[in-house]
Design an enzyme around this catalytic site. Structure first.
Site, PDB file in Angstrom:
ATOM      1  CE  LYS A   1      28.145 -50.594  -6.124  1.00 23.64           C
ATOM      2  NZ  LYS A   1      29.573 -50.559  -6.508  1.00 23.64           N
TER       3      LYS A   1
ATOM      4  NE  ARG B   1      20.514 -54.972   7.145  1.00 21.73           N
ATOM      5  CZ  ARG B   1      19.210 -54.845   7.153  1.00 21.73           C
ATOM      6  NH1 ARG B   1      18.455 -55.926   7.346  1.00 21.73           N
ATOM      7  NH2 ARG B   1      18.635 -53.680   6.984  1.00 21.73           N
TER       8      ARG B   1
ATOM      9  CB  SER C   1      25.845 -53.777  -3.367  1.00 24.28           C
ATOM     10  OG  SER C   1      25.114 -53.577  -2.175  1.00 24.28           O
TER      11      SER C   1
ATOM     12  CG  ASN D   1      24.620 -55.487   6.421  1.00 23.39           C
ATOM     13  OD1 ASN D   1      23.945 -56.099   5.608  1.00 23.39           O
ATOM     14  ND2 ASN D   1      24.235 -54.337   6.951  1.00 23.39           N
TER      15      ASN D   1
ATOM     16  CE1 TYR E   1      26.113 -48.665  -3.737  1.00 25.36           C
ATOM     17  CE2 TYR E   1      24.762 -50.243  -2.531  1.00 25.36           C
ATOM     18  CZ  TYR E   1      26.002 -49.816  -2.977  1.00 25.36           C
ATOM     19  OH  TYR E   1      27.120 -50.547  -2.688  1.00 25.36           O
TER      20      TYR E   1
ATOM     21  N   GLY F   1      11.618 -53.507  17.000  1.00 19.79           N
ATOM     22  CA  GLY F   1      11.628 -54.807  16.347  1.00 19.79           C
ATOM     23  C   GLY F   1      12.985 -55.251  15.858  1.00 19.79           C
TER      24      GLY F   1
ATOM     25  CB  ILE G   1      36.150 -52.252   0.989  1.00 21.45           C
ATOM     26  CG1 ILE G   1      34.989 -52.659   1.913  1.00 21.45           C
ATOM     27  CG2 ILE G   1      36.697 -53.483   0.257  1.00 21.45           C
ATOM     28  CD1 ILE G   1      33.776 -53.207   1.194  1.00 21.45           C
TER      29      ILE G   1
ATOM     30  CG  PHE H   1      15.361 -48.995  13.152  1.00 18.26           C
ATOM     31  CD1 PHE H   1      15.345 -47.630  13.390  1.00 18.26           C
ATOM     32  CD2 PHE H   1      16.036 -49.470  12.040  1.00 18.26           C
ATOM     33  CE1 PHE H   1      15.988 -46.746  12.548  1.00 18.26           C
ATOM     34  CE2 PHE H   1      16.680 -48.606  11.178  1.00 18.26           C
ATOM     35  CZ  PHE H   1      16.664 -47.236  11.431  1.00 18.26           C
TER      36      PHE H   1
ATOM     37  CE  LYS I   1      30.576 -47.180   4.548  1.00 25.21           C
ATOM     38  NZ  LYS I   1      30.091 -48.568   4.338  1.00 25.21           N
TER      39      LYS I   1
ATOM     40  CE1 TYR J   1      17.164 -50.390   7.649  1.00 30.52           C
ATOM     41  CE2 TYR J   1      15.894 -52.197   8.587  1.00 30.52           C
ATOM     42  CZ  TYR J   1      16.969 -51.340   8.632  1.00 30.52           C
ATOM     43  OH  TYR J   1      17.863 -51.413   9.685  1.00 30.52           O
TER      44      TYR J   1
END
Length: 339
Positions: A164, A230, A138, A190, A160, A224, A24, A222, A199, A291
């Site tokens: 933030k 997102r 975030s 995202n 993380y 499912g 960014i 993954f 990254k 998650y």
């Protein structure tokens, strides 16, 4: 701010961009260079120096700044001697993107030193210089909170995300103590788009899946994934939000996303269509114990404060990104892609 318009209130200012060789930060620095030639832009980044050291690695890379003609400082803001270099300069505006940004890192002390301690130092610098500050918060601050995610309903479930949230709380106190300065935190959802290649496996699934397809590998999702949603936001929309907050001298915390939730399965569908592939999917188990399964930014407050309206939905954003995904694969390969 109208769609596509670049805010003029930044011309003539000296702008410090921390993490300016990262994803960014480099997009912001180059946008300033192109659209605000009257700005003095100073980039500071450690250029991946932490990659060979214990703890979380950094993702800044010189190739993100090949076209950048402004001033450059190589430094790690967790190091006092590097931070001291910034103390000798004057700024009108600090755009802060330097951070440990890997949500999978659970070294709490390393994350809090890099994110919270450095932010405290930059707030001090802003106060001494009379500089406004816009920083990267975030969507990780919300953890598993239900969608749409709204300011004031945070539940971080990673170090993380916690770091933030602490930054947001520190900024709120700072605004009370320094009412003449503007401090805005932007909660990015995202983000995907050009200059994220370095990254590595923390790059967006848009890039990772695209590289897998170009390499002829079965794309990995993954189990499912059609139900994992997102809020994917193109980096150009993020840049516009950052500069709108800076030029408008806006204070507060604001979500920055597309306002829509799309599945990883939909991302793959758009990539297969755009790249002309039809590879079978390799489904794997999700190894992450924390998650997010459904993110979507509430944007009403962001629209009201910043005049922000995202220009890219996922289909348009992926289509715009395809040439850069192809170029990245052609020049550097698919080595960064994972799941």
């Amino acid at each position: 701010m109208a769609q596509g318009q670049s805010p003029r209130g930044l011309d003539g200012k000296t702008v410090l961009v921390t993490g300016g060789a990262g994803f960014i930060g480099s997009n912001v620095a180059l946008h300033l260079q192109r659209h605000h030639p009257g700005c003095r832009v100073v980039v500071v980044d450690c250029f991946g120096a932490a990659a060979d050291a214990p703890g979380p690695r950094a993702f800044g890379h010189y190739l993100n700044l090949i076209d950048f003609a402004g001033e450059l400082i190589c430094g790690d803001l967790t190091e006092p001697r590097d931070l001291a270099r910034l103390q000798r300069l004057r700024y009108d505006l600090i755009l802060h993107f330097a951070a440990v940004s890997d949500t999978r890192v659970y070294d709490q002390a390393a994350i809090l030193r890099a994110n919270v301690n450095v932010f405290a130092d930059l707030l001090g610098l802003a106060a001494r210089r009379g500089a406004d500050l816009v920083y990267a918060s975030s969507a990780a601050t919300y953890g598993a909170a239900p969608a749409p995610q709204r300011i004031g309903h945070e539940a971080p479930d990673t170090p993380y995300g916690f770091s933030k949230l602490k930054m947001d709380q520190m900024a709120a106190r700072f605004r009370q103590e320094h009412p003449g300065l503007a401090v805005a935190g932007l909660r990015f959802f995202n983000v995907y788009g050009p200059r994220e290649y370095f990254k590595g496996t923390t790059a967006s699934m848009v890039l990772q899946l695209g590289l897998q397809l170009l390499a002829g590998r079965a794309p990995r999702l993954f189990h499912g994934s059609e139900h994992i949603l997102r809020d994917f936001v193109h980096v150009e929309d993020v840049v516009r939000a950052v500069l709108a907050a800076a030029a408008g001298r806006v204070s507060g915390v604001f979500n920055v996303g597309s306002g829509r939730a799309e599945s990883f399965a939909r991302v793959l569908e758009l990539l297969q269509q755009g790249l002309g592939t039809a590879l079978p999917i390799d489904y794997i188990d999700n190894p992450h114990h924390a998650y997010q399964t459904h993110t979507r930014a509430e944007l009403e407050t962001t629209r009201a404060a910043l005049g922000y309206a995202p220009e890219y939905d996922l289909a348009r954003g992926v289509a715009a990104y395809l040439p850069e995904i192809r170029r990245s694969y052609r020049e550097w390969g698919a080595g960064v892609s994972g799941c």
